[in-house]
Design a protein around this motif. Structure first.
Motif, short mmCIF file in Angstrom:
data_model
loop_
_atom_site.label_atom_id
_atom_site.label_comp_id
_atom_site.label_asym_id
_atom_site.label_seq_id
_atom_site.Cartn_x
_atom_site.Cartn_y
_atom_site.Cartn_z
N GLN A 537 0.87 -1.19 0.00
CA GLN A 537 0.00 0.00 0.00
C GLN A 537 0.90 1.23 0.00
OE1 GLN A 537 -2.65 0.75 3.36
NE2 GLN A 537 -4.17 1.58 1.93
N ARG A 555 -0.83 -11.19 2.24
CA ARG A 555 -2.07 -11.78 1.72
C ARG A 555 -1.83 -13.27 1.55
NH1 ARG A 555 -3.39 -7.63 3.18
NH2 ARG A 555 -4.43 -5.92 2.10
N PHE A 565 -7.53 -12.28 3.77
CA PHE A 565 -6.98 -11.10 4.42
C PHE A 565 -6.36 -11.43 5.79
CE2 PHE A 565 -9.42 -9.29 1.05
CZ PHE A 565 -8.73 -8.12 0.71
N PRO A 566 -5.42 -10.61 6.16
CA PRO A 566 -4.66 -10.96 7.38
C PRO A 566 -5.50 -11.07 8.65
CG PRO A 566 -3.93 -8.83 6.51
CD PRO A 566 -4.83 -9.43 5.48
N GLU A 642 7.16 -1.19 11.39
CA GLU A 642 5.95 -0.66 12.05
C GLU A 642 5.61 -1.60 13.22
OE1 GLU A 642 2.56 0.15 9.61
OE2 GLU A 642 3.71 1.38 8.20
N ASP A 673 -0.78 2.39 14.61
CA ASP A 673 -2.04 2.54 15.37
C ASP A 673 -1.86 3.50 16.54
OD1 ASP A 673 -2.74 0.58 13.61
OD2 ASP A 673 -2.94 -1.03 15.11
N ARG A 696 -6.33 4.69 12.21
CA ARG A 696 -7.46 4.90 11.30
C ARG A 696 -8.71 5.37 12.04
NH1 ARG A 696 -11.40 1.93 8.19
NH2 ARG A 696 -11.34 0.22 9.67
N TYR A 751 -7.17 4.35 1.30
CA TYR A 751 -7.85 4.03 0.05
C TYR A 751 -7.98 5.25 -0.87
CZ TYR A 751 -9.24 -0.40 2.25
OH TYR A 751 -9.24 -1.62 2.85
N PRO A 756 -4.14 -1.57 -0.74
CA PRO A 756 -2.94 -2.40 -0.90
C PRO A 756 -3.01 -3.10 -2.25
CG PRO A 756 -3.93 -2.75 1.24
CD PRO A 756 -4.90 -1.93 0.46
P1 C2E Z 1 -2.18 -2.26 9.75
O1 C2E Z 1 -0.69 -2.43 9.92
O2 C2E Z 1 -2.77 -1.18 10.50
O3 C2E Z 1 -2.40 -2.10 8.23
C1 C2E Z 1 -3.29 -1.27 7.67
C2 C2E Z 1 -4.57 -1.98 7.38
O4 C2E Z 1 -5.57 -1.00 7.01
C3 C2E Z 1 -4.48 -2.90 6.19
O5 C2E Z 1 -5.33 -3.98 6.31
C4 C2E Z 1 -4.99 -2.06 5.08
O6 C2E Z 1 -5.54 -2.76 3.97
C5 C2E Z 1 -6.07 -1.27 5.77
N1 C2E Z 1 -6.30 0.02 5.11
C6 C2E Z 1 -5.43 0.82 4.51
N2 C2E Z 1 -6.05 1.95 4.07
C7 C2E Z 1 -7.35 1.84 4.41
C8 C2E Z 1 -8.50 2.66 4.24
O7 C2E Z 1 -8.45 3.75 3.66
N3 C2E Z 1 -9.70 2.20 4.69
C9 C2E Z 1 -9.79 0.96 5.34
N4 C2E Z 1 -10.96 0.58 5.79
N5 C2E Z 1 -8.68 0.16 5.54
C10 C2E Z 1 -7.50 0.63 5.05
P2 C2E Z 1 -4.91 -5.40 6.10
O8 C2E Z 1 -3.96 -5.47 4.94
O9 C2E Z 1 -6.09 -6.24 6.07
O10 C2E Z 1 -4.05 -5.67 7.35
C11 C2E Z 1 -4.61 -5.77 8.59
C12 C2E Z 1 -3.60 -5.83 9.65
O11 C2E Z 1 -2.89 -7.03 9.57
C13 C2E Z 1 -2.51 -4.79 9.57
O12 C2E Z 1 -2.90 -3.56 10.14
C14 C2E Z 1 -1.40 -5.39 10.30
O13 C2E Z 1 -1.54 -5.14 11.65
C15 C2E Z 1 -1.62 -6.86 10.02
N6 C2E Z 1 -0.71 -7.26 8.97
C16 C2E Z 1 -0.84 -7.21 7.63
N7 C2E Z 1 0.23 -7.73 7.02
C17 C2E Z 1 1.06 -8.12 8.04
C18 C2E Z 1 2.31 -8.75 8.04
O14 C2E Z 1 2.94 -9.01 7.00
N8 C2E Z 1 2.84 -9.00 9.26
C19 C2E Z 1 2.17 -8.66 10.41
N9 C2E Z 1 2.74 -8.97 11.59
N10 C2E Z 1 1.01 -8.09 10.42
C20 C2E Z 1 0.47 -7.82 9.23
#
Ligand code: C2E
Ligand code: CA
Ligand code: CA
Length: 770
Positions: A537, A555, A565-566, A642, A673, A696, A751, A756
């Motif tokens: 992203q 993913r 999704f994660p 992060e 966060d 967020r 978004y 992403p």
């Molecule tokens: P995060 O680190 O806070 O990542 C941002 C999340 O917000 C991502 O969800 C992203 O898709 C979502 N997001 C970004 N912009 C917007 C927006 O404008 N509106 C909305 N509603 N959502 C938005 P995602 O990809 O589903 O990831 C969820 C969480 O999963 C992440 O939160 C992170 O904590 C964890 N995560 C994702 N990938 C990894 C990874 O490779 N390793 C680890 N440890 N955690 C991960």
């Protein structure tokens, strides 16, 4: 034992002394008695000789006296018809009818003429010149009896005057040899030798020359040759025996004959074989004494043995007692120890509660009983909420004390038949017997109520709650395994439903549990099959409209479900510990991708990767990071980590050290966060961070919601004051972008600019921004 040893030595010494003393004593008595017996025997022998001598002397005298009274002899003497004197036949008669074998007579007239000799035809010669005693007797006629040595031999002599009508007619002399005495002694087994002293050698003019030895004359006619030789060899010894001597098994004694001047004239050497001397009584006495000594000895030995035995018995008794005591003591100790071991094996050392082993045992027993009596058994599974956080934040000591305090509240007012156990960690169980649903709810709510009050530990005020799962026999399971597993599942459900909660098991939960197991299997397989892929992203500087970075988001390209999704698997992967592997994989994959783009000359800004709390606590994380950098040759200045605020605050001191190490590698650190985790400002200052990322939740309602506006403003000014970078996430609307840029937060992620994107789309996106 030492005492007995001493007794044994003393006994040996005593026995030795005793044997020596008694032997010497008995031998002395024996010798004394033997000496006495030999003395007596020698006295007897000498006495016998004495008697024989006396008898013979008397016999000779009697003969002389008798003959002096003979009228015939008197008549012949008066008439001087000397030639008619004849005593030969008389001698013969004596020889044949008495023991007087060699007896001779001589008649001497008052002039000293020998008028008759029975052993010779010679007569008429005057003997006064050669025989002094005759002269004396003629001068003063009297009876004389003596032993004397003559020219032929030593002999007995009796001289008696003959009177007729008071007129002295002459003397009759009777002479006898000792031979008969010798013979008599011999018949009594007494060897004998009559030895005439050497002073008389010259006098014995007509004696047999062969009978002389060293001047001594042996008077015996036919002496025992052996005996003679034995005696002659040591003559002086034998003639001077005072009492007796023992030689060659014979007792020797000597009888001395004295002459008129009391000088020794002759010696009777007498010998009797010892075998002839009866000493059986002495021997018997010796045997008796020896027997007595032996009896005494045996007595003493028995006594000593008895004493020793008693002593030994006492000793053994004592030792046995000591041993018994020791054994008893040791047995007690062992019992105690095995009790302790059993207790330890069945109890948790921290809380002293029964452990899993004992709990399962009680559960099994309860089930057995319930099956027989149609009873009900309920298992309540307690799991402390947020315990890990408390442990990580305040340390194990606080965690342990908290568990102890929790135990107190859990066991308070419990019925004795209900078992409270600690299964491990922050998991507790309660076994309830025959409680219906209302009863169980009552127990559970009362425990939850107790938990509401704060815990005071090490000056800290702590709060914790229980998530509780309940399963009961028979409806939720029939075995202990099933019941415990289902209570655990129910507990998990309670936790999912927001913690500080209880949940009764229902079969649906099992489905969930099965699903979880399935998911775990799938995740592991996904890792193996490289089903995880990075999405990116973009982060945009909205003021200058350029790319500042890419956040890598995982993913899961599921073979049947498509992109997952994660939020569907990250919390679970964290729970089961698989996150580390996923993150490490993501780290490398995203670095490789960005590196490729960089090499293609595409501006990407910084690559952000997410770090889970698990990673923060893992010792190997730093090494993994370094290896990833080395392997990919990715420049750390383009890398940003992060980490969420809550993750840091779980164990701030640990976070501090590891973050410092990460920063020292040249990597930036952003707090994800931000605003949700109640970070303390003092900590924030200490942390080696470079950026704050506004959560967020605060962005969604700006600029309409005043509270959120205020919060966002505060965060932005905080970042400025702390000289930290600032970025907002979850930005979807234009107004949000405008507000943020206006407030000084230029970096935007959301978004509004882009979701992403997969590699392909991301590359396109980046290209548009070059
Ligand atoms: P995060 O680190 O806070 O990542 C941002 C999340 O917000 C991502 O969800 C992203 O898709 C979502 N997001 C970004 N912009 C917007 C927006 O404008 N509106 C909305 N509603 N959502 C938005 P995602 O990809 O589903 O990831 C969820 C969480 O999963 C992440 O939160 C992170 O904590 C964890 N995560 C994702 N990938 C990894 C990874 O490779 N390793 C680890 N440890 N955690 C991960
Ligand atoms: Ca993130
Ligand atoms: Ca976030």
């Amino acid at each position: 034992m030492k005492l007995n040893y001493r007794i044994a030595i003393l006994s040996f010494i005593f026995i030795g002394l005793y044997l020596y003393a008694s032997y010497t004593y008995i031998q002395e008595i024996y010798n004394e008695q033997l000496h006495e017996r030999y003395t007596k025997t020698s006295n007897i022998i000498r006495g016998k000789l004495q008697t024989l001598i006396n008898e013979k002397k008397e016999a000779i005298l009697l003969l002389s006296i008798a003959l002096s009274e003979s009228d015939t002899i008197k008549h012949l003497l008066v008439t001087k018809q000397y030639q008619k004197l004849n005593l030969d036949s008389f001698s013969d008669k004596l020889k044949h009818h008495s023991s007087l074998h060699n007896v001779w007579f001589q008649i001497i007239n008052p002039n000293g003429q020998s008028v008759y000799r029975s052993w010779s035809s010679k007569d008429g010669d005057n003997i006064l010149s050669i025989r002094n005693e005759i002269k004396k007797i003629i001068n003063k006629p009297r009876i004389i009896s003596l032993i004397s040595v003559g020219r032929y031999d030593i002999t007995f002599k009796a001289i008696v005057p003959i009177y007729h009508q008071k007129k002295f007619l002459g003397l009759i002399e009777t002479i006898a040899k000792f031979n008969s005495i010798g013979r008599k002694l011999q018949t009594e087994n007494i060897d004998n030798l009559l030895i005439v002293d050497k002073r008389y050698k010259n006098q014995l003019k007509f004696a047999n020359k062969e009978h002389f030895f060293n001047g001594y004359y042996i008077s015996n006619k036919n002496p025992n040759k052996i005996f003679l030789h034995q005696v002659v060899k040591e003559l002086p010894l034998f003639i001077h025996i005072r009492n007796f001597i023992i030689k060659e098994e014979k007792l020797f004694t000597t009888y001395t004959l004295f002459d008129i001047d009391q000088q020794p004239m002759a010696y009777f050497v007498l010998a009797k074989p010892l075998s002839q001397i009866d000493i059986s009584d002495i021997k018997n006495q010796k045997i008796t004494l020896i027997s007595i000594a032996i009896i005494i000895f045996i007595g003493i030995a028995l006594f000593i043995y008895y004493i020793y035995f008693i002593n030994y018995k006492k000793f053994v008794k004592k030792q046995t007692l000591i041993l018994q005591k020791n054994v008893a003591h040791k047995t007690k100790e062992l019992q105690k120890q095995s009790e302790i071991l059993k207790y330890q094996a069945e109890h948790d050392p921290l809380t002293n509660l029964p452990n899993r082993l004992l709990f399962l045992d009680r559960l099994k027993q309860a089930l057995k009983y319930a099956k027989r009596k149609n009873g009900k058994v309920s298992v309540l599974f307690f799991d402390l909420d947020r315990f890990k956080e408390i442990n990580d934040t305040y340390g194990h000591e606080v965690g342990d004390k908290l568990l102890q305090e929790v135990t107190k509240r859990l066991t308070e007012n419990r019925r004795s038949e209900d078992t409270v156990a600690r299964l491990g960690g922050d998991e507790f169980t309660l076994l309830l017997l025959n409680q219906d649903q209302d009863g169980i709810i009552h127990v559970v709510t009362s425990i939850m109520k107790k938990m509401e009050k704060p815990f005071y530990i090490n000056n800290l005020e702590l709060y914790t709650t229980f998530s509780i799962g309940i399963s009961s026999y028979p409806e939720d399971g029939t075995t202990h395994d099933e019941l415990l597993r289902n209570a655990d599942t129910a507990m998990y459900e309670a936790k999912m439903n927001g913690k500080n909660n209880y949940h009764f098991y229902n079969s649906k939960m099992t489905e969930i549990a099965i699903a979880r197991t399935k998911l775990e299997k799938e995740l592991r397989k996904a890792l193996e099959n490289k089903e995880f892929i990075p999405y990116f992203q973009p982060k945009i500087d909205a003021k200058h409209n350029k790319i500042v970075g890419l956040e890598a988001l995982v993913r899961w390209q599921h073979p049947t479900k498509g992109i997952v999704f994660p939020d569907k698997f990250i919390p679970f992967a964290e729970e089961i510990g698989l996150i580390t592997a996923i993150d490490n994989y993501m780290m490398k994959a995203s670095m490789k991708q960005v590196l490729l783009w960089q090499q293609e000359g595409i501006e990407c800004g910084k690559l952000s990767i997410n770090l889970s709390a698990k990673q923060l606590n893992s010792k190997s994380y730093l090494n993994e990071l370094k290896t990833a950098l080395n392997e990919t040759k990715f420049d750390p200045k383009y890398l940003e980590i992060e980490i969420t605020e809550t993750h840091i605050m779980r164990n701030p001191s640990r976070a501090l050290t590891i973050l410092e190490k990460i920063k020292s590698l040249g990597i930036s650190i952003a707090i994800d966060d931000f605003g949700t985790g109640y970070s303390s400002l003092s900590y924030l200052k200490k942390l080696p961070i470079t950026k704050l990322k506004i959560d967020r939740s605060f962005v969604i309602d700006i600029p309409e919601e005043d509270d959120d506006v205020a919060i966002v403003r505060t965060i932005i000014s905080l970042a400025k004051n702390l000289r930290l970078g600032i970025i907002a996430e979850g930005v979807e609307k234009k107004e949000q972008v405008e507000f943020l840029v206006q407030e000084g937060c230029n970096d935007i992620q959301g978004y509004y600019f882009s979701k992403p994107l997969d590699t392909q789309n991301c590359k396109e996106f980046l290209k548009n921004y070059q």
